[in-house]
Design an enzyme around this catalytic site. Structure first.
Site, PDB file in Angstrom:
ATOM      1  N   ARG A 124       0.801  -1.230   0.000  1.00 53.15           N
ATOM      2  CA  ARG A 124       0.000   0.000   0.000  1.00 53.15           C
ATOM      3  C   ARG A 124       0.834   1.280   0.000  1.00 53.15           C
ATOM      4  NH1 ARG A 124      -3.376  -2.967   3.943  1.00 53.15           N
ATOM      5  NH2 ARG A 124      -5.177  -3.792   2.809  1.00 53.15           N
ATOM      6  N   LYS A 146       2.941  11.591 -10.341  1.00 53.30           N
ATOM      7  CA  LYS A 146       2.014  10.859 -11.201  1.00 53.30           C
ATOM      8  C   LYS A 146       2.715   9.597 -11.705  1.00 53.30           C
ATOM      9  CE  LYS A 146      -0.476  13.205 -14.208  1.00 53.30           C
ATOM     10  NZ  LYS A 146      -0.867  14.233 -15.187  1.00 53.30           N
ATOM     11  N   GLU A 188       9.012  19.517 -23.582  1.00 54.81           N
ATOM     12  CA  GLU A 188       8.381  19.742 -22.285  1.00 54.81           C
ATOM     13  C   GLU A 188       8.880  21.037 -21.641  1.00 54.81           C
ATOM     14  OE1 GLU A 188       5.924  18.261 -20.873  1.00 54.81           O
ATOM     15  OE2 GLU A 188       5.748  16.275 -21.785  1.00 54.81           O
ATOM     16  N   LYS A 230       6.730  23.558 -12.266  1.00 55.21           N
ATOM     17  CA  LYS A 230       5.939  22.379 -11.942  1.00 55.21           C
ATOM     18  C   LYS A 230       5.757  22.239 -10.436  1.00 55.21           C
ATOM     19  CE  LYS A 230       4.910  17.665 -13.104  1.00 55.21           C
ATOM     20  NZ  LYS A 230       5.153  16.527 -14.014  1.00 55.21           N
ATOM     21  N   GLU A 240      -4.387  16.888  -9.357  1.00 51.95           N
ATOM     22  CA  GLU A 240      -4.869  17.329 -10.666  1.00 51.95           C
ATOM     23  C   GLU A 240      -6.385  17.523 -10.697  1.00 51.95           C
ATOM     24  OE1 GLU A 240      -4.677  15.793 -15.189  1.00 51.95           O
ATOM     25  OE2 GLU A 240      -2.761  15.721 -14.158  1.00 51.95           O
ATOM     26  N   ARG A 244      -3.372  22.079 -12.071  1.00 58.32           N
ATOM     27  CA  ARG A 244      -2.339  21.159 -12.529  1.00 58.32           C
ATOM     28  C   ARG A 244      -2.646  20.589 -13.905  1.00 58.32           C
ATOM     29  NH1 ARG A 244       0.486  16.219  -9.096  1.00 58.32           N
ATOM     30  NH2 ARG A 244       1.749  15.408 -10.809  1.00 58.32           N
ATOM     31  N   ASN A 248      -0.936  19.654 -18.975  1.00 58.69           N
ATOM     32  CA  ASN A 248      -1.229  18.756 -20.095  1.00 58.69           C
ATOM     33  C   ASN A 248      -1.383  19.502 -21.416  1.00 58.69           C
ATOM     34  OD1 ASN A 248      -1.363  16.202 -18.641  1.00 58.69           O
ATOM     35  ND2 ASN A 248      -3.187  17.038 -17.653  1.00 58.69           N
ATOM     36  N   HIS A 251      -0.962  17.601 -24.578  1.00 56.92           N
ATOM     37  CA  HIS A 251      -0.939  16.176 -24.284  1.00 56.92           C
ATOM     38  C   HIS A 251      -2.185  15.434 -24.764  1.00 56.92           C
ATOM     39  CE1 HIS A 251       2.493  17.360 -21.958  1.00 56.92           C
ATOM     40  NE2 HIS A 251       2.674  16.155 -21.463  1.00 56.92           N
ATOM     41  N   HIS A 255      -1.045  12.403 -26.735  1.00 58.67           N
ATOM     42  CA  HIS A 255      -1.301  11.035 -26.283  1.00 58.67           C
ATOM     43  C   HIS A 255      -2.110  10.253 -27.322  1.00 58.67           C
ATOM     44  CE1 HIS A 255      -0.672  11.803 -21.676  1.00 58.67           C
ATOM     45  NE2 HIS A 255       0.442  11.809 -22.358  1.00 58.67           N
ATOM     46  N   HIS A 273       7.318  10.424 -26.943  1.00 57.44           N
ATOM     47  CA  HIS A 273       6.404  11.261 -26.166  1.00 57.44           C
ATOM     48  C   HIS A 273       6.648  12.755 -26.390  1.00 57.44           C
ATOM     49  CE1 HIS A 273       3.813  12.589 -22.938  1.00 57.44           C
ATOM     50  NE2 HIS A 273       4.814  13.235 -22.400  1.00 57.44           N
TER      51      HIS A 273
END
Length: 368
Positions: A124, A146, A188, A230, A240, A244, A248, A251, A255, A273
């Protein structure tokens, strides 16, 4: 040698980002965040050949009682799967990793995401230390917690928020980075200027050649400023649910391109990417202009900067706009109201926009 630059990520699970050359050989620094007696170093075949022995030796010398195991995957986004995740958990089991164990992610974004997700799930949640070796990972994926793996239907669909205990970015590793991967990371970096600070875009335009030449001072400055942007937004919105999501920018389009190409950016002819994000940012800027939110001149300025940095700015031939739109509908940034995009009012001023009509998105995709 000057002291590493440091960026602090505040919040309930705050941590430090250290940036500088030679850090992967600094066993005392690498060992400081480790709380227990077990560590699993996760890497890929390319990075492991260059740095894994160095890191393991440095840790052994600094922490003689530490039990260190290794888990190495083949390189490439297509390896960021539930199967590799399961294998990583098995490696932790074989190590006998206890709740105070640490997973050390040595590599780029794929390794960081996979290792971080394994750390989030083992018992966990155990500690993860990120040792990013690519520019893209240094300025983006290693920071913010993330973690995820991909499914055939979409990128990063299975994951968890799990902040690292520390991020240690050795800029010396960028000297061995292929030119294509350096450029991917610069996409980025550009993103931060596009969404937060037009002045940073000015700086990038004036330092483009120095960055491509791997000038240490220019790279350190770009990394530190990117991480500061960031860190600020992650501290405000760790899960997010608000600002936040602006990270993206580009993205949603990017993506979709990656997924439609089967994550072939490393092993095949597809975009990686960073390259996909570069194309996605241009498409997002052009969508902003088409919706009357911004000027076309800003989109063209962004495109010129990305081209100077050697990045693609158009959708690869053969990708169907309807298929890309279908991929976007499964994107994590879609919600009950439909597709959401990060768009901008001008360079340095982004916002989240919901309810964009499919026809408007298709028109931008069709124009390429």
């Amino acid at each position: 040698m000057s002291a590493p630059r440091k960026v602090e990520v505040s919040g309930e699970s705050g941590y430090s980002i250290e940036i500088g050359p030679g850090l992967l050989a600094d066993g005392a620094r690498l060992g400081k965040p480790l709380r227990g007696r077990h560590a699993l170093i996760v890497s890929d075949g390319n990075v492991a050949a260059l740095y894994l022995d160095q890191v393991a030796t440095a840790l052994a010398e600094a922490r003689p009682g530490l039990s260190v195991a290794r888990f190495v995957i083949p390189p490439g986004e297509h390896e960021k799967t539930l199967e590799r995740f399961s294998q990583c958990l098995h490696a932790l089991s074989e190590l006998g990793a206890t709740r105070d164990a640490t997973v050390i992610a040595l590599g780029g974004g794929v390794v960081g995401d996979l290792a971080g997700f394994a750390a989030a799930c083992w018992m966990r949640g155990i500690d993860c230390v990120q040792l990013p070796t690519t520019l893209l990972a240094m300025v983006d994926s290693s920071v913010g917690g993330k973690t995820a793996v991909d499914l055939p239907s979409g990128k990063n669909l299975v994951g968890a928020f799990h902040p690292p205990r520390a991020v240690i970015a050795d800029t010396s590793a960028l000297r061995s980075l292929p030119d294509r991967e350096l450029r991917a990371g610069l996409a980025e970096v550009v993103k931060y200027g596009a969404i937060f600070d037009a002045g940073f875009l000015d700086w990038l335009e004036s330092h483009a050649e120095a960055l491509l030449a791997r000038d240490d001072a220019a790279l350190s400055e770009a990394i530190a400023r990117s991480c500061a942007f960031k860190a600020d937004v992650v501290a405000r919105d760790p899960f997010e649910r608000g600002d936040r999501a602006m990270l993206n920018f580009g993205h949603t389009f990017g993506h979709a391109i990656e997924t439609e190409q089967g994550y072939a950016g490393t092993s095949g002819d597809g975009l990686n990417h960073g390259e996909a994000v570069a194309v996605g940012m241009v498409l997002a800027a052009r969508l902003s202009a088409a919706l009357g939110r911004s000027s076309l001149a800003d989109a063209e300025r962004l495109q010129r900067l990305l081209e100077r940095l050697g990045l693609p700015v158009r959708i690869p031939a053969g990708l169907d706009p309807q298929a890309l739109l279908a991929r976007m509908r499964l994107d994590k940034k879609a919600d009950a109201s439909g597709l959401r995009f990060v768009l901008w009012d001008r360079a340095g001023a982004a916002r989240i926009v919901a309810g964009v009509a499919d026809e408007q998105v298709l028109a931008v995709l069709a124009a390429g």
